[in-house]
Write a protein that holds these residues in place. Sequence first.
Motif, short mmCIF file in Angstrom:
data_model
loop_
_atom_site.label_atom_id
_atom_site.label_comp_id
_atom_site.label_asym_id
_atom_site.label_seq_id
_atom_site.Cartn_x
_atom_site.Cartn_y
_atom_site.Cartn_z
N GLY A 121 1.42 4.88 -2.69
CA GLY A 121 1.40 6.29 -2.31
C GLY A 121 0.36 6.32 -1.11
O GLY A 121 0.20 7.50 -0.66
N TYR A 122 0.04 5.35 -0.17
CA TYR A 122 -0.75 5.33 0.78
C TYR A 122 0.26 4.95 2.02
O TYR A 122 0.43 4.09 2.59
N ASP A 123 0.91 6.26 2.29
CA ASP A 123 1.79 6.24 3.34
C ASP A 123 1.43 6.10 4.94
O ASP A 123 2.13 5.92 5.70
N ARG A 124 0.20 6.31 5.04
CA ARG A 124 -0.29 6.49 6.44
C ARG A 124 -0.90 5.08 6.94
O ARG A 124 -1.77 5.08 7.86
N VAL A 125 -1.01 4.09 6.38
CA VAL A 125 -1.48 2.61 6.84
C VAL A 125 -0.56 2.35 7.84
O VAL A 125 0.59 2.12 7.75
N TYR B 86 -10.31 -1.40 2.57
CA TYR B 86 -9.59 -0.87 3.69
C TYR B 86 -9.90 0.59 3.96
O TYR B 86 -10.09 0.78 5.01
N MET B 87 -9.70 1.48 3.09
CA MET B 87 -10.07 3.00 3.12
C MET B 87 -11.68 3.07 3.59
O MET B 87 -11.93 4.01 4.44
N PHE C 24 0.90 -1.17 -0.09
CA PHE C 24 -0.34 -0.12 -0.08
C PHE C 24 0.82 1.35 -0.10
O PHE C 24 0.42 2.21 -0.57
N LYS C 25 1.97 1.22 0.73
CA LYS C 25 2.95 2.33 0.74
C LYS C 25 3.59 2.64 -0.58
O LYS C 25 3.62 3.76 -1.02
N ILE D 36 -6.95 -1.88 -1.34
CA ILE D 36 -7.02 -0.42 -0.72
C ILE D 36 -8.23 0.23 -0.58
O ILE D 36 -8.76 0.85 0.45
N THR D 37 -9.23 0.24 -1.56
CA THR D 37 -10.47 0.81 -1.55
C THR D 37 -11.40 0.05 -0.22
O THR D 37 -11.92 0.94 0.46
#
Length: 91
Positions: free
Chosen positions: A31-35, A69-70, A27-28, A66-67
């Motif tokens: 571009g999803y750095d805040r997981v 999870y978000m 995920f990072k 990712i969708t």
Amino acid sequence: MDPFQLPSIAEHKAAILDLCRAKIEEFKLLGYDRVEFDEFWSYIESKVRFGIQLHELVELILSVRITDYMNYLTVNAYRQMEGGLGDPPRS
């Protein structure tokens, strides 16, 4: 449910946690750095049913999108807000 309560899964705890960390790293890279690990693990626990088998848990972790999870994080954030969505509906 905590899947590590099951003996068949508990003996593979280190490998499962490493798999979760690898998924977070994926995920990072997207571009999803805040997981955060704790939030990700809460998501996994929310999807675990009683009596899950090891291969089902591995598939669950590997197939997290990712969708999804978000969406989980968003719904939980609304639930925590005063006057949010409240308790989830009972099935």
